[in-house]
Design an enzyme around this catalytic site. Structure first.
Site, mmCIF file in Angstrom:
data_model
loop_
_atom_site.group_PDB
_atom_site.id
_atom_site.type_symbol
_atom_site.label_atom_id
_atom_site.label_comp_id
_atom_site.label_asym_id
_atom_site.label_seq_id
_atom_site.Cartn_x
_atom_site.Cartn_y
_atom_site.Cartn_z
ATOM 1 N N GLU A 1 39.268 53.615 35.801
ATOM 2 C CA GLU A 1 38.293 52.847 35.842
ATOM 3 C C GLU A 1 37.826 52.520 37.378
ATOM 4 O OE1 GLU A 1 36.765 48.309 36.637
ATOM 5 O OE2 GLU A 1 38.094 50.093 37.397
ATOM 6 N N HIS B 1 40.606 47.218 47.338
ATOM 7 C CA HIS B 1 39.928 48.467 47.591
ATOM 8 C C HIS B 1 40.632 49.632 49.166
ATOM 9 C CE1 HIS B 1 36.936 49.116 43.718
ATOM 10 N NE2 HIS B 1 38.103 48.467 43.839
#
Lengths: 749, 749
Positions: A426, A555
């Site tokens: 993803e 992230h």
């Protein structure tokens, strides 16, 4: 004959008669009775069964926060970027659970695609350098994030990079370009700053990642440095003492990774699953990638660069929280140690095709096996990905554990089939989910009632945050009214949500604000390409308390179990709450006799879009002889059809109703969203076919095709651009007419 | 106590007990019984009802040839070109019948579209002239067909023209260009004939009407004259004594009208219904129209022109039956009275937007109202149109009369809904049906089981001719086995058909040849755009007896009731046969518990296409590293899925089966054809989205996208053209994979 004998005879006769009556009534099977039994097969009972509220309660009770915590610990133990060995380990782990004889599903398997990815070169780390005129580096960006907890020491942590940024070195004077929007570069040009040959440093936010680089390149910029400003992510806090592990804020060395690509899905195989036999376009034909090298850095490094810049000061709203005045450049100030130095961006990323797996799990429907409820989340992370995506996967695995156990114990089987998806890759652009949607286009389009996405399940522990298309609103409301918040046991998730974020609906009064879906997670292919009713559920923070763009470890190498357990959801009660809510939604969708999709809730969106279009566009449209009246008529037609269908549903006598009538209504509800799909509407926008929710460039929040065509037409005032406005208006009208037609009494012409 | 008293007592007791037993058993309702009745609602019986063979027999008996004859007499009394007053009269007539309280349907209405048409100018008739060098006309084509029966005298007969041929005059030397194919013009060029500035005279046949003009223009030709050669339409017979009214052959003055356009549907509103609000493209944006003037003439006039031509003799297979040697030109022979004369084509057609109506009739389904069987034909003709299209409409009206009467008498209501369509403006390019398909795209796509088209119902009285996609084969076979031929009462339509046209099927042995569907009638939008299983039924002639391209009065002023009654079907028994067959098919589709669609019959098409591709393409594909193996695998997967589904169907116990299981299977059968639709497959081909049946330029009969891409690639041998071959192969594989997936057990992933 004596009276007593007569009485005795009568009495005896009565007894015998009574015995006869009893035997005759109960002892002998009637022929009609036997016939009736043949006429009344077993399925009559099953077929009219509605959702079992007791079962939902039992399910919710069973959902365990400790299990979720344990799931998360395991899922986030290792960095598990797509296609790495740790990712493959998780494929096995999920397969094992879903195939478990005691808590597993009916079946599970992996499905693989050969997809186009991008990785940095371990031997040649990307970096950003400051080079003296003599070519000596007097600054080099950090190779890795600081080791603050043991986690950042893992050798499998991928060095900071942005995927798909092209390999190459670019050198030039540094310019601060705010968020890298077109308007930002225009403003620099307006200030007579020559952007040609420069390196732009931009902060995350304001526009999509790759857009910053695409925009920059159009202005002659040759390389991009991207960083996260503490103003945007840390509520201004930039000091190490105020950041993780001391708080939830991003540490100075944290680097937000991400993909620099505009379109989702595998880039080489648009519209087709990336199988071995599939035709792959040439890499040069890929659209929406960055044309210039780009590299992300932490704000500690960004501070070194930005605080040394020369040139005029940046505008007030461009200023951030690095603790200095942000100048625009180009180049460093004369007083800087970097005076006369260039900045060099060095990128050694390699693009490569790798095998990525989805893990698919199935629970077969008892009554309507050919109707699917989809539930999914991606599995791949950038680093440990405790929050993104493992918080969602930990929840999904707990939901499947509870349902699997009930299933294996014979306590429950859903009316409709449930398909769980653990999507691969993803982070590289919704690849696993997109390939799945492409591979099973026909049957997913024809059979899917809804898709539930739970990616990051807990951003923070304050309130539910739900996004979805309008038909999803009612089932999310129903579920969230049945779940209590973790911190205030007397408060429902619904009421708490309404407190945090609400709006006034003409139809419903004050209700929680259901957000709209963009293309930020795996719902995108299902919504935009297939036209399936979609929703995305999570717990999030109170925006009055924090303005963070997203949870600050996003992230980075700090998105770890420790971070989640200490700073996001201590005790994992918010995870439990999301699991209960999402599971409740799932069960309502899978088990309700009538699908709990509120198609009438589209009316508000359509009318709001209409009013916005009328207010913003009417005058110029009139000048160009384009009338909005037929659009209004179509919306009214849709509204009328909704009212009639609502009435039909209300008048149903569910225990005695023809099962095919129920199915007919459910098909109308399920396929409503499909009517908004037009594969010819936006030939230049890959996958975007949903006339109401397609991507939009214009800032006017209305039908996207209309808004963008209008924006172009007012800019150019060309006849053919006004024709395209009329064309896009026709597309919208026709989509709404088709939607109305889908809901109208079926046997009409 | 006496023995007799004891015996009497026992006997009496037994009688009382027996009475008790009887009352108890029959007289008193059990509680369980009451409960059972609640559990066994009325619909249980209806829901499992299969097609009623007795009702079909009754229907077929009721279909009356005299009624059809009378229908045809009325329908063809006046010329009723689209949107003329006579066309509007027929709209009213059909509406009246379908709304009739005794023989009508549940409801009927007209639906109007504002469509782009083309008509000649009554004041300035089109013509073809021979002009002396001084500019005097020494020949002018006939203004109208000869008045051979009273019918040709009707003032409403449209003068000979081809619709959409552009207004204009073109003048030049005449050239005979055979059928106007690209290869024909190439051959002329090879013979050093300079085509620039010439007028080409071409005969009908060999390629589509407008292609002749488009091809001609590409070679510099400035005008086209088109005629029907007696060789092609009259089995060579050209003399008036041998033609109508003396036979079925076309009289020398007969002119075949038609539309010169490549794409079907309204030309200004592709993909959207031509409503008042709809955006219309600019006329200059229309693709596939003739760029040069074109005019049709009769073969009497053609003879005057062709037999005077100079230049070399045309090749043997270009020679026709005009009774002279066909020379190529350019220009007339020196010995001709036309020596040195030019030919001038004068066209005064006007393109205009007019309101055209479809008439839609509905019979509501009792059990599955949301499943549609579509049956239709166009209503508009060129002139009287007795055969084209009124022979089909006469049949449709008789079918609706019989079914309507049964319906109104309460004798019957179909399981599924039936929608009848009397389409407008078909002759101008399938406009009414296409606009309907566009307007109701979503619900037709989701709900239509099949479309039955009966346009020209009787070309001639020799044999059935059926075309369709493979799933239609089985139901056409089933119906045609139950109808007897008109002329040999002991012979079934099926056996007679098999005698006239057959093939050997691996699966079924020797069977009648089901033809394939192109885009020649109103099934085209349903097949190519929506992916609905389609069929087209008619009676036709024995090809061993006549080689006529079509029935000879086609599109002329001789296609009259008299022509039909005397030369096509005296007694109207063939019409009756078609009505019985088509009605039988209709009832099986509407009433069968399991849809009678033979999805496995696609296997033969797929395997045949595969073998053809392998035989023709393999070597070059291998050289370009493109493997056909995955295509083979996909076909095998499809086959396996068919076998499994067939087994499931065979094992169904229809009286005791869950109705939703039946529905699930029916949905698989219905939606199978939809899996072959890919709206992204052929971006340059308007509407064509069916991967198996799209239009094809290549002469190799296999997957059309693959065949055309291959043809281009072998011609150019460019890498990107070979890439497109691989792309098209991927499209085919993916479509077949989706088809297999549609048929597989529903709850699989």
């Amino acid at each position: 004959m004596n009276w007593w004998k007569i009485i005795g005879g009568i009495f005896g006769g009565a007894v015998i008669l009574a015995i006869g009556l009893l035997i005759g009534h109960f002892g002998i099977k009637k022929e009609t009775e036997i016939k009736t039994e043949i006429n009344s097969p077993e399925w009559v009972k099953d077929i009219s069964k509605d959702v079992d509220e007791e079962f939902i309660k039992e399910f919710m009770k069973e959902v365990n926060n400790k299990n979720i915590e344990e799931n998360l610990r395991i899922l986030s133990k290792k960095p598990h970027m797509a296609t790495t060995s740790a990712d493959e380990e998780l494929v096995k782990l999920i397969l094992t659970q879903w195939n478990d004889p005691v808590i597993g599903l009916d079946s599970a398997k992996e499905e693989r695609y050969d997809v186009y990815l991008s990785f940095p070169d371990a031997e040649n780390p990307n970096n950003v350098k400051v080079l003296t005129p003599q070519g000596n580096a007097n600054f080099t960006s950090q190779r890795a994030e600081s080791n603050l907890t043991a986690d950042q020491n893992d050798p499998d942590i991928v060095q900071p990079y942005v995927a798909f940024a092209p390999k190459g070195s670019a050198k030039g004077k540094l310019v601060y370009a705010n968020e890298g929007k077109v308007s930002d570069f225009q403003e620099l040009v307006a200030k007579s700053i020559d952007l040609r040959g420069t390196i732009a440093i931009v902060r995350y936010g304001g526009t999509g990642r790759v857009n910053k680089a695409i925009n920059a390149a159009e202005f002659g910029v040759v390389g991009v440095v991207i960083y996260t400003d503490p103003k945007d992510i840390n509520d201004g806090k930039a000091d190490a003492s105020e950041t993780y592990p001391n708080s939830w804020y991003m540490p100075p060395s944290g680097v937000e990774r991400g993909s620099f690509k505009e379109n989702f899905g595998d880039q080489l195989t648009p519209y087709y699953p990336a199988k071995s036999f599939t035709y792959r376009i040439n890499e040069t034909q890929i659209k929406g990638l960055s044309p210039i090298p780009a590299q992300p850095i932490g704000f500690e490094d960004a501070k070194t660069l930005i605080c040394e810049l020369g040139g005029p000061a940046a505008p007030e709203n461009w200023q951030g929280s690095l603790g200095c005045v942000y100048n625009l450049g180009p180049g460093f100030s004369q007083s800087s140690r970097f005076n006369n130095s260039d900045v060099q961006v060095n990128v050694y990323n390699n693009r490569t095709i790798k095998s990525s797996a989805n893990v698919m799990g199935l629970i077969r429907g008892a009554v309507e096996p050919d109707r699917y409820v989809l539930y999914g989340n991606h599995r791949d992370s950038w680093v440990h990905g405790a929050i993104d995506p493992s918080s969602g996967t930990a929840v999904m695995l707990e939901i499947t554990r509870v349902l699997g156990a009930m299933l294996k114990q014979g306590k429950w089987r859903p009316r409709r089939s449930i398909i769980f998806g653990s999507w691969g890759a993803e982070e590289f652009g919704l690849i696993g989910s997109t390939e799945f949607a492409e591979e099973y286009y026909s049957k997913l389009r024809d059979r899917t009632t809804a898709y539930i996405n739970v990616d990051i399940s807990v951003f923070a522990s304050d309130t539910l945050r739900a996004q979805g298309t309008p038909p999803a609103q009612s089932v999310i409301f129903a579920a969230s009214k049945q779940v209590n918040t973790p911190l205030h046991p007397s408060l429902t998730v619904y009421d708490n949500w309404k407190k945090h974020s609400n709006r006034t609906s003409i139809q419903h009064g004050i209700i929680p604000q259901l957000g709209t879906l963009g293309s930020g997670s795996d719902y995108a292919p299902f919504l935009h390409y297939l036209g399936i009713t979609c929703m995305d559920l999570a717990y999030t923070y109170d925006r009055s308390k924090s303005k963070a763009r997203i949870y600050p470890a996003y992230h980075t190498a700090f998105d770890t179990f420790d971070y989640a357990a200490k700073h996001i959801d201590p005790g994992f009660l918010s995870h439990q709450t999301v699991a209960r809510t999402a599971g409740n939604v799932l069960l309502r969708l899978s088990d309700s006799l009538i699908l709990p999709l509120g198609v009438k809730d589209y009316v508000e969106t359509l009318e709001q879009y209409y009013n916005t279009a009328e207010n913003n566009f009417r005058d110029k449209l009139q000048q160009n002889k384009i009338s909005l009246e037929p659009l209004k008529n179509a919306i009214n037609k849709y509204k009328t059809a909704c009212d009639a269908l609502e009435k039909t549903i209300k008048e149903l006598n569910s225990t005695d109703e023809m099962p095919l009538k129920i199915r007919m209504i459910n098909d109308q509800l399920m396929l409503l969203e499909r009517a908004f799909i037009n594969h010819f509407a936006f030939p230049d926008k890959l996958y975007y076919s949903h006339v109401i929710w397609a991507s939009r460039t214009s800032s006017v929040v209305t039908f996207p095709g209309l808004a963008d065509a209008y924006q172009l037409a007012v800019t150019t005032n060309q006849k053919d651009n006004w024709d395209q406005v009329h064309h896009q208006l026709t597309i919208v009208i026709q989509a709404i007419e088709n939607a109305a037609s889908t809901l109208e009494i079926a046997a009409t012409i």
